[in-house]
Scaffold this active site. Sequence first.
Site, short mmCIF file in Angstrom:
data_model
loop_
_atom_site.label_atom_id
_atom_site.label_comp_id
_atom_site.label_asym_id
_atom_site.label_seq_id
_atom_site.Cartn_x
_atom_site.Cartn_y
_atom_site.Cartn_z
N GLU A 1 48.58 24.43 37.59
CA GLU A 1 48.10 25.76 37.21
C GLU A 1 49.29 26.59 36.72
O GLU A 1 50.39 26.49 37.27
CB GLU A 1 47.44 26.43 38.41
CG GLU A 1 46.81 27.79 38.09
CD GLU A 1 46.17 28.45 39.30
OE1 GLU A 1 45.21 29.21 39.10
OE2 GLU A 1 46.63 28.19 40.43
N LYS B 1 38.21 28.51 35.82
CA LYS B 1 38.32 28.65 37.27
C LYS B 1 37.23 29.57 37.83
O LYS B 1 37.09 30.71 37.38
CB LYS B 1 39.70 29.19 37.62
CG LYS B 1 40.00 29.29 39.11
CD LYS B 1 41.43 29.78 39.32
CE LYS B 1 41.78 29.86 40.79
NZ LYS B 1 43.18 30.33 41.00
N CYS C 1 43.08 25.22 42.00
CA CYS C 1 43.71 25.99 43.08
C CYS C 1 42.74 26.47 44.17
O CYS C 1 42.32 25.68 45.02
CB CYS C 1 44.50 27.14 42.47
SG CYS C 1 45.81 27.78 43.56
#
Length: 270
Positions: free
Chosen positions: A40, A113, A153
Amino acid sequence: MRVAAIQTVTGTALDANLARADALIAEAARGGAELVLLPEYFCLMGRHESDKVAVREQDGDGPIQRFLADAARRHGIWLVGGTLPLWCEDAERVRNSSLAFDPQGERVARYDKIHLFGFTRGEERYDESRTILAGREPVTFDAPCGRVAMSVCYDLRFPELYRQMASTDSENGLALILMPAAFTYTTGQAHWEILLRARAIENQCYVLAAAQGGKHENGRRTWGHSMLVDPWGEVLAMLPEGEGVVSGTLDPARIAEVRQNLPALRHRVL
């Protein structure tokens, strides 16, 4: 299929970050990797959260996207570009997007995301929703290893995301979960490895995690520990800190063995 996770300590200069990523991609390819995952924010860790808005790209074209497509094509690999900032309808925010390219340099998937990180403890504060617009759709793509699930993440803390992408048919379940991340030192030290191994165990598939790992120019410290985890939850390879490459081989026979010995996917009720 041989895979590799790249770990970086990304700085504040876009061109320098891309050059460093290019060198690490080449190292992974020389090591035989057929699929390479970047972390990321591999392209930028700005001094301010709003810095990524200044370099956001229109979907489909821009220097970061061209870099990824070119690297995939030059090395003949599947390349997943951690995340990069893409345009969204809000002028002050971006989509934090992970893009997958095939060995011909053609984009095969885009994942925005979904879960946005928020954390407060003393003076340590993060609120991604201030500069990122959340995605809504889970995304998978097919590669030579089988079905690949994309995530980023903070998504790691939400097992229902992966359950939605997994199949109750053990023959057609996920082969690989991708996890590009920039876990903070605080949260990574406490939970990173536990969560990665849990996602591998419950979905009976491999998990490839590419992390930011060190002290950044902007003062942030990330946990690192990029790793490859097998379907039984064993850590096959790991890099604690600093730049580098973590690699290993995905073995379909190992997935089949675990699912045959413990057919938990077929035992799902809910």
